[in-house]
Design a protein around this motif. Structure first.
Motif, PDB file in Angstrom:
ATOM      1  N   THR A 215      -1.994   6.172  -4.718  1.00  0.00           N
ATOM      2  CA  THR A 215      -2.314   6.789  -3.429  1.00  0.00           C
ATOM      3  C   THR A 215      -3.724   7.364  -3.446  1.00  0.00           C
ATOM      4  OG1 THR A 215       0.031   7.357  -3.137  1.00  0.00           O
ATOM      5  CG2 THR A 215      -1.542   8.477  -1.710  1.00  0.00           C
TER       6      THR A 215
ATOM      7  N   GLU B  27      -6.165   4.485  -3.101  1.00  0.00           N
ATOM      8  CA  GLU B  27      -6.130   3.852  -1.786  1.00  0.00           C
ATOM      9  C   GLU B  27      -6.534   4.797  -0.662  1.00  0.00           C
ATOM     10  OE1 GLU B  27      -5.257   0.689  -0.838  1.00  0.00           O
ATOM     11  OE2 GLU B  27      -5.037  -0.019  -2.907  1.00  0.00           O
ATOM     12  N   LYS B  28      -6.126   6.079  -0.772  1.00  0.00           N
ATOM     13  CA  LYS B  28      -6.285   6.987   0.363  1.00  0.00           C
ATOM     14  C   LYS B  28      -7.056   8.256   0.033  1.00  0.00           C
ATOM     15  CE  LYS B  28      -2.157   5.304   2.694  1.00  0.00           C
ATOM     16  NZ  LYS B  28      -0.933   5.664   3.461  1.00  0.00           N
TER      17      LYS B  28
ATOM     18  N   THR C  48       2.499   5.957   4.397  1.00  0.00           N
ATOM     19  CA  THR C  48       2.014   7.192   4.998  1.00  0.00           C
ATOM     20  C   THR C  48       3.154   8.170   5.247  1.00  0.00           C
ATOM     21  OG1 THR C  48       0.169   6.060   6.061  1.00  0.00           O
ATOM     22  CG2 THR C  48       0.823   8.178   6.986  1.00  0.00           C
TER      23      THR C  48
ATOM     24  N   ALA D  45      -4.250  12.133   7.290  1.00  0.00           N
ATOM     25  CA  ALA D  45      -4.306  13.256   6.355  1.00  0.00           C
ATOM     26  C   ALA D  45      -4.541  14.572   7.088  1.00  0.00           C
ATOM     27  CB  ALA D  45      -5.397  13.024   5.318  1.00  0.00           C
TER      28      ALA D  45
ATOM     29  N   GLU E 227       1.837  11.174   3.066  1.00  0.00           N
ATOM     30  CA  GLU E 227       0.989  12.006   3.910  1.00  0.00           C
ATOM     31  C   GLU E 227       1.781  12.460   5.124  1.00  0.00           C
ATOM     32  OE1 GLU E 227      -3.544  10.672   3.656  1.00  0.00           O
ATOM     33  OE2 GLU E 227      -2.246   8.998   4.227  1.00  0.00           O
TER      34      GLU E 227
ATOM     35  N   SER F  29       0.864  -1.182   0.000  1.00  0.00           N
ATOM     36  CA  SER F  29       0.000   0.000   0.000  1.00  0.00           C
ATOM     37  C   SER F  29       0.893   1.223   0.000  1.00  0.00           C
ATOM     38  CB  SER F  29      -0.915   0.009   1.228  1.00  0.00           C
ATOM     39  OG  SER F  29      -0.146   0.105   2.415  1.00  0.00           O
TER      40      SER F  29
END
Length: 445
Positions: free
Chosen positions: A199, A202-203, A46, A268, A210, A43
């Motif tokens: 990204t 997924e986010k 972060t 985030a 992030e 993934s």
């Protein structure tokens, strides 16, 4: 034999890497970054991009951390050969080119990073390999491959992102034409755009990480005074309560339980508020910010990289360190067996002894970089400026954006000595072939 000096130098350099493989099997593990990279579930990262995780995923079917480190060692040796070949192409004698790649072959920290499950060794190869290729001969093909490598470097470590822009500026200023420039930018944008899209899927955010705001906020913890900053109420939760003199080094503010950053919910949202606070702090206290950066950069004047009694993750271990339960499963799943670093004597002891002296002191590295950047324009060796400025960017940017770390300086080593070699080269690069319309005009004439 034309390359006798290089062959002679390569043998002990290979020996050092054999000592690493024999003395510290299967690999050196960096808490807790190594385990984040080794996770089976891919993934977007972060706090760091996951480019290195993709590299490890390609090798996962072999279930061998030893394979990973051996491959990284081979890439490091191949990079030294590539830099040597470019310097010979520019007219340096074999002994001179070999002398300039000696740090790439023998610096203990490069050997350590090659043996560590961390993104740095791959990052070094991607960045330096791209610049070697572009300096070797500028063409749309080499620019495209170089751009692709720099794009991959950007999703491996975000500090590589400015290097794509610096290289584009080099092609533009040196007037190499629009085709190489376009090829560089398009090829570089492919991995960056693909990763940012991943990204986004997924986010929900088109970005590489992030955490850029978090890191900049941690930088301000060296000096931030909320009585001076007067942040709005929504940012006040990020104000430090410790007196400045008692505050730990910036990275600790990212992870430790005392950090007010951990009070902000949502990755985030945390990154957004941290970035806003950091900008407020820098604008309110610019002198304190620059003073903190200058203090960090002052560590480049330190002759010894790590003191004998200094606690640092960058020392080769003297004893085995069992993996904690929280990370053991991740490492052992990749290895399909025990994955903790073993210490095998006498090989480990020999390499630990070498680590105490086998490096380029940072003051000498900075002297070499300064010499290259001064000599290049004096001798009109303009191609030396690309690796020189790239090295300077790699060294200087972390203290502005996060904090100084010995590990952050190491990727500059190959670029510094490449720049110095090009600045001292016996001849300038041959002029590029004229473009197709120009050739036709010459033929008509």
């Amino acid at each position: 034999m034309a390359h006798r000096a290089l062959v002679i130098a390569m043998l002990p350099a290979i020996g050092l890497r054999v000592l690493a493989v024999l003395g510290f099997p299967p690999a050196l593990l960096f808490y807790g970054d190594s385990f984040a990279f080794l996770r089976e579930e891919l993934s977007p990262g972060t706090s760091r991009p996951s480019g290195y995780s993709l590299f490890l995923a390609l090798l996962r079917p072999a279930h061998s951390l030893t394979l990973v480190t051996v491959l990284q060692h081979l890439l490091g040796l191949a990079l030294a050969v590539a830099v040597y070949a470019l310097l010979r192409r520019r007219g340096l004698p074999g002994w001179g080119a070999t002398l300039l790649v000696t740090p790439l072959l023998f610096d203990e920290f490069l050997v350590l990073l090659e043996h560590m499950i961390m993104a740095d060794a791959v990052f070094v190869v991607l960045v330096t390999g791209a610049i070697v290729l572009i300096v070797w001969r500028v063409s749309p093909a080499t620019a495209a491959i170089g751009g692709l490598l720099l794009g991959l470097a950007g999703i491996t470590r975000t500090v590589g992102l400015p290097l794509l822009i610096l290289t584009a500026a080099y092609l533009l200023i040196r007037r190499h034409g629009w085709r190489p420039l376009l090829a560089l930018l398009v090829a570089g944008a492919i991995p960056l755009g693909a990763y940012a899209t991943w990204t986004k899927v997924e986010k929900g955010k088109f970005a590489l990480t992030e955490a850029d705001g978090n890191f900049l906020w941690s930088r301000t913890m060296s000096f931030a005074d909320c009585a001076v900053i007067k942040p709005p109420e929504r940012l006040a939760v990020l104000c430090p309560t410790m007196p400045v003199a008692e505050r730990p080094y910036p990275p600790h503010w990212l992870w430790e339980s005392f950090s007010p950053l951990l009070k902000v919910p949502g990755a985030a949202n945390r990154n957004k508020l941290a970035g806003e606070f950091a900008r407020e702090a820098i604008l309110a206290q610019p002198g304190a910010y620059l003073g903190s950066v200058a203090t960090d950069l002052g560590q480049l004047l330190r002759w010894e990289r790590t003191g004998v009694s200094e606690k640092t993750p960058y020392k080769l271990p003297a004893a085995e360190r069992p993996l904690t339960e929280s990370v053991r499963g991740v490492a052992e799943s990749y290895e399909q067996g025990p994955a903790a670093t073993r210490v095998v004597e006498p090989f480990a002891g020999w390499l630990r002894a070498y680590q105490r002296f086998g490096y380029v002191p940072f003051p000498l590295l900075m002297l070499a970089l300064g010499g290259a950047l001064v000599t290049a324009p004096v001798r009109r060796r303009w191609d030396a400026l690309l690796p020189g400025v790239a090295a300077l960017a790699l060294v200087v940017s972390p203290p502005f954006l996060a904090a100084f770390d010995v590990r952050y300086v190491i990727p500059a080593i190959p670029l510094v000595f490449l720049s110095l070699g090009l600045a001292l080269a016996a001849r300038s690069p041959s002029r590029r072939e004229p473009a197709e319309p120009e050739r036709e005009a010459l033929n008509v004439g």
